[in-house]
Design a protein around this motif. Structure first.
Motif, short mmCIF file in Angstrom:
data_model
loop_
_atom_site.label_atom_id
_atom_site.label_comp_id
_atom_site.label_asym_id
_atom_site.label_seq_id
_atom_site.Cartn_x
_atom_site.Cartn_y
_atom_site.Cartn_z
N LEU A 42 19.58 5.44 0.20
CA LEU A 42 18.38 5.25 0.37
C LEU A 42 17.53 6.20 1.44
N ARG A 43 16.42 6.88 0.98
CA ARG A 43 16.07 8.05 1.85
C ARG A 43 14.57 7.60 2.31
N GLN A 44 13.90 7.92 3.36
CA GLN A 44 12.56 7.66 3.59
C GLN A 44 11.97 9.22 3.44
N CYS A 63 10.61 3.91 -4.77
CA CYS A 63 11.45 3.17 -5.06
C CYS A 63 11.19 1.66 -4.44
N GLY A 64 10.24 1.57 -3.47
CA GLY A 64 9.66 0.37 -3.09
C GLY A 64 11.07 -0.46 -2.53
N GLU A 65 10.73 -1.79 -2.98
CA GLU A 65 11.91 -2.77 -2.82
C GLU A 65 13.11 -2.91 -3.77
N ALA A 90 0.86 -1.19 0.02
CA ALA A 90 0.04 -0.04 -0.12
C ALA A 90 0.85 1.11 -0.18
N GLU A 91 2.10 1.01 0.20
CA GLU A 91 3.14 2.61 0.13
C GLU A 91 3.37 2.80 -1.12
N LEU A 92 3.99 4.02 -1.30
CA LEU A 92 4.22 4.35 -2.75
C LEU A 92 5.35 3.78 -2.87
N GLY A 93 5.61 3.11 -4.10
CA GLY A 93 6.85 2.29 -4.55
C GLY A 93 6.90 1.87 -6.05
N MET A 139 9.61 2.70 5.44
CA MET A 139 10.94 2.15 6.14
C MET A 139 11.18 0.72 5.96
N ARG A 140 9.83 -0.15 5.94
CA ARG A 140 9.96 -1.55 5.67
C ARG A 140 10.48 -1.63 4.23
#
Length: 529
Positions: free
Chosen positions: A394-396, A344-346, A295-298, A369-370
């Motif tokens: 990598l940045r949150q 960027c997701g995973e 559900a996060e932006l990715g 963050m996950r």
């Protein structure tokens, strides 16, 4: 060979434990026998009360019947067909028996208790002997992500000689609150996976079996590549097809191994396919899938495939792969060196950018963050050479808020991101990216809603992913992109991704924004559109 399934309903559940018999379609009051090609399967209930009910599946294996009709020239002929552990340990034989004896339960159907078939039940599964060369740790890594508490004990080679150590067999117990159909599907797929062998020759329809049984959970499993490879006995052509179909059905993006990561596979689960597994097929390392961040932006998911399409063909590339290739091509066309991957997701795109020395600085940004932790683990940043790892940051951060650290980059990528933003927040995203960060170029990809008509698995009016807030037709995307470009001093042109349909266009649409003040280069690109 023995399997027991015990159900103990909580107090006040409103249904007796013996309803397990309705779900399994086997009467607790009698013992039933089912002839199989390799022996006989028996179903009995050692206990059946309102408070607790246990169903037992016992396989009586006939070693002669197991090999009857097979000649020395058949692929699976060997002495092992006569001298083996099949009568005593859980294997593909038990998996086949589950599919045959509990077929209706495996499919999640129960006419008399339909609501119970859809209910997660408190279950306890016992298997006294399971071959598992990876030991207790592998059993936990395979079953625990599915919601099971794993109780596994290694069995000694010989209790009389403890100095001989443990065998590769486990006494396995699983407990959890799980739908019965899901529990059976977990066993159906994972028992032959732990064993690492099947008693029959694999045909192409084995992929269909895997998708039917594991399609609801396998794509999200952290060991899905290892499970798929073991289930399909490392037949690379089948593995590739299975991973591609999982990508289409469950929104998972298949990738290929590249120079970023070298894999040394052992006995245990591994997230990648090693080059050694490519003995069948084209000899290249197989595909590796990455989960969509949810559900996060990715970085967005691969779309479902059109019926009869070629995305499952091992000789074609999935839409996810084509999309990333189009983004990289656009970045090379721009001559971009310093790149932002926004949402960027995973790390599906980050992985490919990091493997390309043309990009000197790469920044991945995501609200989750996950997802960033998963990206860090999958990219193995702690194991990369320093000169490679220092190119990536990598940045949150939420893409609807400005961040001064994101200013001054050559290009920014929003790959399958905008459709995950609530429409009222699109203005905030536009300001944060095009006004505040203001990179030299912006690449945006998003599904083409018109093309959804080619996906038979999509009902009319539904989106390709549950987290999509909207999906634009080509005219809507063009109107939004033209408005953004005009408001912030960019020129924009559009590039189709995927095989275009004469009437409905391509499955994915890409907009390439370039700052007008970049001069003649941007003007030339705009004229080419």
């Amino acid at each position: 060979m023995l399997l027991t399934i015990t159900c103990t309903p909580p107090e006040g559940a409103g249904w007796p434990a013996t309803d397990l018999g309705f779900l399994l379609h086997k009467n607790p009051d009698r013992v039933q026998a089912f002839e199989q090609s390799y022996g006989t399967a028996h179903v009995a209930y050692p206990e059946a009360t309102a408070a607790r009910c246990t169903a037992a599946l016992i396989l009586e294996i006939d070693p002669i019947r197991l090999v009857r009709g097979r000649s020395r020239g058949t692929p699976d002929f060997s002495l092992g067909q006569y001298v083996n552990d099949r009568p005593y340990a859980a294997s593909s034989l038990l998996s086949v028996a589950i599919g045959a004896v509990f077929r209706t339960a495996l499919h999640g159907r129960c006419k008399l208790r339909p609501e119970l078939a859809e209910t997660a039940l408190p279950l306890r599964i016992e298997l006294p002997s399971v071959p598992c060369r990876g030991g207790v740790e592998v059993a936990e890594r395979v079953f625990a992500p599915l919601g099971w508490a794993v109780h596994a004990t290694a069995l000694p080679l010989d209790p009389a000689f403890p100095e001989w150590g443990d065998s590769h067999y486990l006494r396995l117990g699983l407990s959890g609150t799980v739908r019965l159909a899901d529990a059976l599907s977990h066993l159906y797929v994972l028992l032959p996976v732990l064993d690492g062998a099947k008693h029959y020759w694999l045909a192409a329809d084995e992929v269909d079996k895997l998708i039917r049984a594991g399609g609801g959970w396998l794509a999200e499993h952290p060991e899905r590549a290892w499970i798929t490879r073991r289930y399909l006995a490392r037949r690379q052509s089948l593995v590739r097809t299975a991973l591609a179909r999982l990508a289409e059905l469950e929104e998972v993006e298949p990738e290929r191994l590249d120079a970023v990561e070298e894999v040394d596979e052992g006995d245990g689960p591994n997230e990648t396919l090693s080059a050694a597994d490519g003995a069948e097929g084209d000899g290249e390392a197989g595909p590796v899938e990455r989960a969509h961040p949810g559900a996060e932006l990715g970085s967005g998911p691969a779309e479902v495939t059109a019926a009869g399409g070629s995305e499952t063909d091992q000789n074609t590339q999935s839409l996810a792969v084509l999309r990333r290739a189009a983004v990289r091509s656009a970045l090379h066309e721009l001559g971009a060196r310093r790149v932002l991957d926004l949402g960027c997701g995973e790390g599906a795109l980050l992985r490919e950018l990091l493997a390309d020395s043309a990009f000197s600085e790469i920044v991945g940004v995501d609200v989750s963050m996950r997802a960033l932790h998963i990206a860090e683990r999958k990219l193995r940043l702690d194991r990369l050479p320093e000169r490679v790892a220092r190119r990536l940051t990598l940045r949150q951060g939420a893409l609807t808020y400005t961040d001064a650290r994101l200013r001054g980059y050559d290009a920014a990528v929003l790959m399958e991101v905008v459709e995950h933003v609530d429409p009222p927040r699109l203005g905030a995203l536009e300001h944060a990216v095009f006004a505040a960060a203001a990179p030299g170029a912006v690449i945006v990809t998003t599904p083409n809603a018109e093309y959804n008509a080619r996906y038979e698995s999509l009902a009319a009016g539904t989106f390709r992913h549950a987290d999509h807030r909207f999906e634009w037709i080509r005219a809507e995307f063009a109107a939004w992109a033209d408005g953004v470009a005009a408001r912030h001093g960019y020129a924009v042109r559009f590039v189709p991704i995927g095989e275009p349909d004469a009437e409905l266009g391509a499955p994915t649409q890409l907009a390439l924004f370039t700052k007008i003040n970049l001069g003649a280069t941007a003007s030339a690109r705009e004229g080419a559109a």
